[in-house]
Design a protein around this motif. Structure first.
Motif, PDB file in Angstrom:
ATOM      1  N   ALA A   1      32.216  41.666  33.405  1.00  0.00           N
ATOM      2  CA  ALA A   1      32.521  41.447  34.819  1.00  0.00           C
ATOM      3  C   ALA A   1      33.024  40.041  35.111  1.00  0.00           C
ATOM      4  O   ALA A   1      33.490  39.782  36.227  1.00  0.00           O
ATOM      5  N   ASN A   2      32.941  39.124  34.145  1.00  0.00           N
ATOM      6  CA  ASN A   2      33.492  37.780  34.362  1.00  0.00           C
ATOM      7  C   ASN A   2      34.951  37.846  34.797  1.00  0.00           C
ATOM      8  O   ASN A   2      35.423  37.027  35.594  1.00  0.00           O
ATOM      9  N   VAL A   3      35.676  38.824  34.244  1.00  0.00           N
ATOM     10  CA  VAL A   3      37.102  38.968  34.568  1.00  0.00           C
ATOM     11  C   VAL A   3      37.277  39.211  36.059  1.00  0.00           C
ATOM     12  O   VAL A   3      38.097  38.551  36.728  1.00  0.00           O
ATOM     13  N   GLU A   4      36.501  40.137  36.591  1.00  0.00           N
ATOM     14  CA  GLU A   4      36.620  40.467  38.017  1.00  0.00           C
ATOM     15  C   GLU A   4      36.027  39.378  38.898  1.00  0.00           C
ATOM     16  O   GLU A   4      36.497  39.153  40.020  1.00  0.00           O
ATOM     17  N   MET A   5      35.008  38.695  38.409  1.00  0.00           N
ATOM     18  CA  MET A   5      34.461  37.570  39.164  1.00  0.00           C
ATOM     19  C   MET A   5      35.530  36.506  39.369  1.00  0.00           C
ATOM     20  O   MET A   5      35.695  35.963  40.475  1.00  0.00           O
ATOM     21  N   ARG A   6      36.275  36.202  38.320  1.00  0.00           N
ATOM     22  CA  ARG A   6      37.351  35.216  38.440  1.00  0.00           C
ATOM     23  C   ARG A   6      38.402  35.689  39.432  1.00  0.00           C
ATOM     24  O   ARG A   6      38.908  34.895  40.249  1.00  0.00           O
ATOM     25  N   GLU A   7      38.739  36.966  39.401  1.00  0.00           N
ATOM     26  CA  GLU A   7      39.719  37.500  40.348  1.00  0.00           C
ATOM     27  C   GLU A   7      39.243  37.334  41.783  1.00  0.00           C
ATOM     28  O   GLU A   7      40.035  37.026  42.685  1.00  0.00           O
ATOM     29  N   GLU A   8      37.955  37.538  42.003  1.00  0.00           N
ATOM     30  CA  GLU A   8      37.408  37.474  43.360  1.00  0.00           C
ATOM     31  C   GLU A   8      37.309  36.049  43.879  1.00  0.00           C
ATOM     32  O   GLU A   8      37.597  35.780  45.047  1.00  0.00           O
ATOM     33  N   MET A   9      36.886  35.120  43.031  1.00  0.00           N
ATOM     34  CA  MET A   9      36.609  33.761  43.509  1.00  0.00           C
ATOM     35  C   MET A   9      37.760  32.785  43.275  1.00  0.00           C
ATOM     36  O   MET A   9      37.778  31.712  43.859  1.00  0.00           O
ATOM     37  N   GLY A  10      38.699  33.156  42.396  1.00  0.00           N
ATOM     38  CA  GLY A  10      39.783  32.254  42.031  1.00  0.00           C
ATOM     39  C   GLY A  10      39.456  31.489  40.769  1.00  0.00           C
ATOM     40  O   GLY A  10      38.303  31.086  40.539  1.00  0.00           O
ATOM     41  N   ALA A  11      40.470  31.270  39.948  1.00  0.00           N
ATOM     42  CA  ALA A  11      40.273  30.646  38.635  1.00  0.00           C
ATOM     43  C   ALA A  11      39.712  29.233  38.729  1.00  0.00           C
ATOM     44  O   ALA A  11      39.096  28.740  37.772  1.00  0.00           O
ATOM     45  N   ASP A  12      39.891  28.560  39.862  1.00  0.00           N
ATOM     46  CA  ASP A  12      39.410  27.179  40.000  1.00  0.00           C
ATOM     47  C   ASP A  12      37.901  27.094  40.183  1.00  0.00           C
ATOM     48  O   ASP A  12      37.327  26.002  40.113  1.00  0.00           O
TER      49      ASP A  12
END
Length: 848
Positions: free
Chosen positions: A697-708
């Motif tokens: 789920a890290n992949v989708e977490m990054r999508e939700e919060m932004g790579a920064d």
């Protein structure tokens, strides 16, 4: 028990999201509490123990559930909705008291009542033992799902096993893990209700008789499954669903010859063997072991549950409760069975056996019903975790089911031959019956063939099972494969465990987020509101100070609450790469030793988790971390700049203390190995930043919060595959990176085990020869990313801003959203709000 300080009590009373309890409610709680102390526990205040007070409070809270519980089941009986049955060999429920008070909205009343009685409710909550009927993520997910199903008003039931002993209690002795039995029922369980009137027979062994085209399973050995029901309340509604756990009971009848030949005592003792089926939870949830007891547990669960499901279907209002012969034409319209991993996949041949052998339905129709009813969730892509039962064992224990599985496979092979004529290799790859070596049944293949829906638990995981793990099956049944990204319940994992942060959020955006977690997006416009950021960091600091006090008391280690709290808590397994975290600890230690005056961001690194008792390498990793902690924590040059804590006996109730205090969450598995993860979601929701790979789920977490707003390092799934194609040589990484080489040499030469220099050589050799999870390949990227983490932590306002973005992006990872997706896209039901019937209305024979 000492009363709480006035200031602390007032602070708890003023929690805005829980309100202040009306006086009459407090009085009722006190009256009920004293009544239970007197009549249920048969004690008075002169002789009562803190545990007595806990039980009295638990019974008081339970009283508020019972009316709703009965009326919910009455309502289901009256309207006869499609019912969802969630079958799981694990339910990691944790403690019940606090969660129930929160969901019923009576925490303030109970808190005030206990205070007026001179008791500390927090001390009472601590007395409750965790219901640890699970190993980790899979069992905890099942618990979150139950909470969400009740909160969404679904007519849902959890079915599992009431293990006498849950996941073992972990003790650390000289740094080694020792296992002790988790006798969680030794004081009784105030939340469950035994239902001996619904005890059901379960058969094993025997043989199959074939005659006139039909089959009979005869000469079986019978044991009984006794149900214990626990209430599952929804949040802020009137729904109370049921978790039914089965306990194995021996039959009461005896062969009268035992009385005459002197073997009566032995006969009574032998009855206990039958009850071993529900004695203990298997701890190896990622290493499949083909043990007879485990097979019996799996069949015990599905056989008892399916009998219960069919009894309820036959007695349903719009089923055929009045007809002589039940029609199963509407079965799949009224019943949805979700298989939580392959553990309950014997439900498929068992349902076929019931429909064909007992109900007399022809094979094709029975198969159509079975497929339309069952759905399968896959939780792992690790080959060693996939269940493959030896045919010889099935032949002895479940002979009729083996016949059925052979028939299912034969018909499936006929389908493959039709679609791919002449492709014998495909037939070999897709056969449920594996012929190479010891003949085995592949339970994942059986679950896919016998289900109308197959889902992974994160977007990347669902793609992997389509393109790699079950690629052949996806080509045959593309319409069956779905993704359902996991979620967590915000009630337990924010409202309950982090009331301070809950208040800060509620004061800013209201309280709707408790049931609509996507509302947290409303926090984003306040990302530059310094006052809000300071409030968030103030709450975090308070949580850190509480945890620091707990660690001081528990481990006698003083930690710096201003340091970065760096957490990795999960099962200990090589694929989760706690070892890489340990390498980073040693790297930081080496840097400080070589340059004591260097600028250094203080860190307290905490690792927690249990290793399966038979998993040698995982237990050796625990020993290494503890040895490293012993060196680091006692080095005067290091001081309080770096501390290492191994959190003994990690469990749900400990997670509730740890997660709100975390600054950094470690989710560092090799890309392509973690199905989803739910710990990562809990940390995110509580305002910790994540360092991790693009896995689960890290992949989708990054999508939700932004790579920064997340720290990503390491290889992607594609890069891992490319590395493997080129040929992975661990020694190359060892030789080119001086810091890595120093760490590995220290481990290999006994720097952290001077009493036994060879102690950790197996770790060194494993990494140098195979390094299955590519730790050495990701080490450099990981350490560089950790340096960026330290740099950001220096700027607390910049850190707080990223924390806010993490919290605001958590909405997707609510188990309410996940269950809503399951309901609409797999089970074919819609969430509803329970409208309670009048108390006089007719009740279901299976009222609760």
């Amino acid at each position: 028990m000492a009363a709480k300080p006035q200031s602390d009590h007032d602070k708890r009373k003023q929690i805005s999201i829980r309100g202040i309890a009306p006086v009459e409610n407090v009085g009722n709680v006190k009256k009920s509490f004293n009544r239970h102390l007197h009549y249920t526990l048969v004690k008075d205040r002169n002789v009562s123990t803190p545990r007595d007070y806990y039980f009295a409070l638990a019974h008081t809270v339970r009283d508020h559930l019972v009316g709703r519980w009965i009326r919910t089941q009455q309502y289901y009986y009256e309207i006869d909705p499609k019912r969802v049955y969630y079958l799981s060999l694990e339910f990691y429920m944790g403690r019940t008291l606090s969660n129930t008070m929160v969901n019923l909205g009576m925490q303030s009343a109970c808190d005030e009542a206990m205070y007026q009685l001179g008791l500390d409710i927090e001390e009472l909550e601590e007395i409750e033992l965790d219901a640890g009927l699970g190993n980790g993520g899979l069992g905890r997910l099942a618990a979150c799902f139950l909470d969400s199903m009740a909160t969404l008003g679904l007519a849902a039931y959890g079915y599992g096993i009431r293990y006498d002993y849950g996941i073992f209690t972990q003790k650390l002795e000289n740094g080694w893990q020792l296992e002790e039995p988790d006798d969680w029922l030794r004081y009784g369980n105030p939340w469950e209700k035994a239902r001996p009137e619904y005890m059901l027979p379960i058969n094993f062994f025997g043989r199959v008789e074939h005659q006139d085209g039909s089959a009979k399973w005869v000469d079986t050995q019978t044991i009984f499954a006794m149900p214990y029901d626990s209430p599952v309340p929804g949040y802020g509604n009137n729904t109370v669903n049921t978790l039914r756990l089965w306990s194995a009971k021996a039959p009461n009848n005896f062969d009268l010859r035992f009385f005459n030949n002197g073997e009566y005592i032995q006969a009574v003792c032998d009855r206990n063997l039958a009850e071993n089926i529900s004695r203990v939870l298997y701890p190896n949830d990622n290493i499949f072991e083909g043990k007879e007891l485990r097979l019996k547990q799996e069949y015990f669960l599905v056989a008892a549950t399916l009998q219960d499901i069919i009894r309820r279907f036959k007695s349903s209002r719009f089923g055929c409760r009045d007809s002589v012969r039940t029609s199963f034409d509407t079965f799949a319209d009224k019943v949805a069975i979700q298989l939580n991993d392959t553990h309950p996949s014997l439900a498929i041949p068992e349902l076929m056996r019931i429909l064909v052998d007992i109900e007399g339905i022809d094979w094709e129709k029975a198969w159509t019903i079975t497929v339309a009813t069952c759905a399968y969730t896959n939780h792992t892509v690790l080959p060693e975790a996939l269940e493959r039962w030896p045919v010889s064992l099935l032949q002895r224990v479940l002979p009729r089911h083996l016949d059925i599985m052979y028939e299912i496979n034969q018909r499936f092979m006929d389908l493959i031959r039709t679609k791919y004529p002449g492709d014998n290799d495909r037939l070999r790859r897709m056969s449920v019956v594996e012929e190479e070596g010891e003949k085995r049944i592949n339970m994942a293949f059986l679950a896919i063939i016998g289900s109308h829906a197959v889902n992974g638990v994160a977007a990347i995981h669902s793609e992997i099972i389509k393109t790699h793990t079950f690629k052949d099956f996806y080509e045959i049944f593309p319409e069956r494969f779905q993704n359902k990204t996991n979620g967590i319940t915000p009630r337990r994992w924010l409202l309950l465990c982090n009331p301070g942060l809950s208040d800060v959020i509620a004061e800013k955006i209201g309280e709707n987020w408790v049931t609509q977690l996507s509302e947290l997006r409303k926090l984003e416009p306040f990302a530059n509101d310094e006052n809000l950021l300071r409030q968030i960091m103030k709450v975090k600091q308070e949580n850190k100070m509480k945890l620091a006090a707990h660690i001081q008391q528990k481990y006698n280690v003083t930690i710096n609450p201003a340091s970065m709290f760096d957490m990795q808590v999960k099962r200990i397994h090589e694929y989760k790469r706690q070892l890489m975290n340990c390498f980073h600890i040693i790297t930081l230690y080496n840097r400080l030793k070589s340059n004591p005056t260097m600028t250094f961001v203080p860190r307290t690194i905490m690792v927690g988790g249990k290793a399966a008792p038979g998993y040698y390498m995982a237990k050796l990793i625990i020993k290494l971390i503890n040895n490293v902690a012993n060196v680091v924590n006692n080095d005067p040059i290091i001081g309080d700049r770096l501390k290492v804590i191994y959190l003994e006996n990690y469990r749900v109730s400990l997670a509730e203390k740890i997660i709100p205090a975390a600054d950094l969450s470690e989710q560092i598995s090799m890309a392509g190995t973690e199905a989803s993860g739910t710990g990562n979601m809990k940390f995110q929701l509580n305002g910790a930043l994540t360092i991790g790979t693009l896995d689960g789920a890290n992949v989708e977490m990054r999508e939700e919060m932004g790579a920064d707003n997340i720290f990503i390092f390491g290889m992607t799934v594609e890069e891992v595959e490319e590395l493997d194609k080129r040929g992975y040589v661990p020694r190359v990484y060892y030789e080119k990176n001086a810091e890595l080489r120093q760490v590995m040499d220290q481990i290999n030469t006994g720097y952290f085990s001077p009493e036994n220099p060879d102690l950790f050589k197996d770790i060194f050799n494993s990494l140098m020869h195979t390094d299955r999870f590519r730790l050495l390949a990701d080490y450099e990227s990981y350490v560089e990313c950790q340096d960026k983490v330290s740099e950001l932590f220096k700027d607390q306002m910049a850190w707080a801003k990223k924390c806010l973005y993490n919290i605001a992006a958590s909405g997707k990872f609510s188990s309410d959203r996940t269950i809503g997706d399951y309901a609409r896209e797999i089970w074919g039901v819609e969430p509803t709000d329970i409208k309670l019937p009048a108390p006089h209305e007719k009740a279901d024979p299976d009222t609760v």
